[in-house]
Design an enzyme around this catalytic site. Structure first.
Site, short mmCIF file in Angstrom:
data_model
loop_
_atom_site.label_atom_id
_atom_site.label_comp_id
_atom_site.label_asym_id
_atom_site.label_seq_id
_atom_site.Cartn_x
_atom_site.Cartn_y
_atom_site.Cartn_z
N GLU A 34 -4.31 -6.11 3.35
CA GLU A 34 -5.24 -7.26 3.42
C GLU A 34 -5.95 -7.48 2.08
O GLU A 34 -6.45 -8.58 1.82
CB GLU A 34 -6.24 -7.08 4.57
N HIS B 72 -4.09 -0.86 1.72
CA HIS B 72 -4.77 -2.03 2.31
C HIS B 72 -4.01 -3.32 2.01
O HIS B 72 -4.35 -4.01 1.03
CB HIS B 72 -6.21 -2.12 1.76
N CYS C 208 -5.35 2.19 6.85
CA CYS C 208 -6.23 3.22 6.29
C CYS C 208 -6.82 4.11 7.40
O CYS C 208 -6.09 4.88 7.99
CB CYS C 208 -7.31 2.58 5.42
#
Ligand code: MN
Length: 264
Positions: free
Chosen positions: A235, A233, A129
């Protein structure tokens, strides 16, 4: 006698366990200032590194070049994390538009120095990001400061209201790219929490994924498989043990282990 054998055995086991851990590559994770006097990083990055087989090390913002140098000596891989907008005037020579979000000047300076030095030292780097946008800016690229006001014809919601472990928009991934190898996919539904995006790509980099409105969703350094960024993202999916997105972190850890071995 038995006691001594047991003691020796447990000592050996202990040394073996420590050796196993010390062989794991250390992955530096960039951070920001949190509430009050804290340094802050979402735990999802930390958990992703652990699940991928690395040892996470949070890197606090520092202005001391000697501290920065010491951090770089101790890490084998680096994640530049998401967060605030990048100062457009200072880092790519554009006046700020009204829709520009919060800027943290100290973080910009630290992050830019960190990523430039890491790449110079050939440390594997994953930008996520803001980290992906920062990678582009650090090497001479520019950004859209705000997609809704600057990307003509974009009719895709890049700031989703759905949870982070839920994909909301499609991306097409370039065959043979790092992201393709990491995920095994040429089309993927990703989460999206951004209002800025890569505009002019930095010299020496290529775009390797796009959303259907043409927004760049992944980049990588040409001729190198160890410097790559994603706009989404990965994660965010780690808590669900999603192997496709965990593949991004596993690849970083694998390349970081190779880097670590090349140092010794
Ligand atoms: Mn997006």
């Amino acid at each position: 006698m038995k006691k001594i054998t047991l003691l020796v055995l447990s000592l050996l086991l202990g040394i073996f366990a420590i050796a196993q851990v010390t062989q794991k590559p250390v992955i530096g994770i960039s951070s920001t200032w949190g509430e009050g006097t804290s340094a802050s990083v979402p735990v999802t990055y930390i958990e992703s590194v652990i699940k991928a087989g690395g040892v996470p090390m949070v890197l606090p913002i520092s202005h001391d070049p000697a501290i920065l140098e010491c951090m770089l000596e101790r890490i084998d891989g680096l994640i530049m994390t998401g967060g605030e907008d990048i100062d457009p005037l200072k880092w790519f020579g554009e006046e700020p538009i009204p829709a520009l979000g919060r800027v943290v000047p100290e973080r910009d300076s630290f992050d830019i120095a960190l990523i430039r030095l890491a790449v110079e030292k050939k440390i594997p780097v994953l930008g996520i990001c803001r980290g992906h946008q920062l990678m582009n800016v650090a090497f001479g690229g520019t950004l859209y400061q705000d997609i809704p006001s600057q990307v003509k014809g974009s009719n895709i919601k890049h700031r989703q209201s759905a949870p982070s472990n839920y994909g909301t928009h499609t991306i097409n991934i370039l065959e043979g790219s790092v992201l393709h190898k990491q995920t095994g996919k040429t089309t993927l539904v990703v989460n999206s929490f951004h209002h800025q995006a890569v505009k002019d790509i930095a010299p020496g980099f290529i775009a390797t994924a796009h959303s259907l409105d043409g927004v760049i969703e992944a980049i990588e350094k040409k001729g190198s498989d160890r410097v790559f960024g994603v706009q989404f993202h990965p994660e965010g999916f780690t808590s669900t043990n999603n192997e496709v997105f965990l593949g991004v972190f596993k690849d970083l850890v694998k390349k970081s282990r190779a880097y670590r071995e090349s140092k010794h």
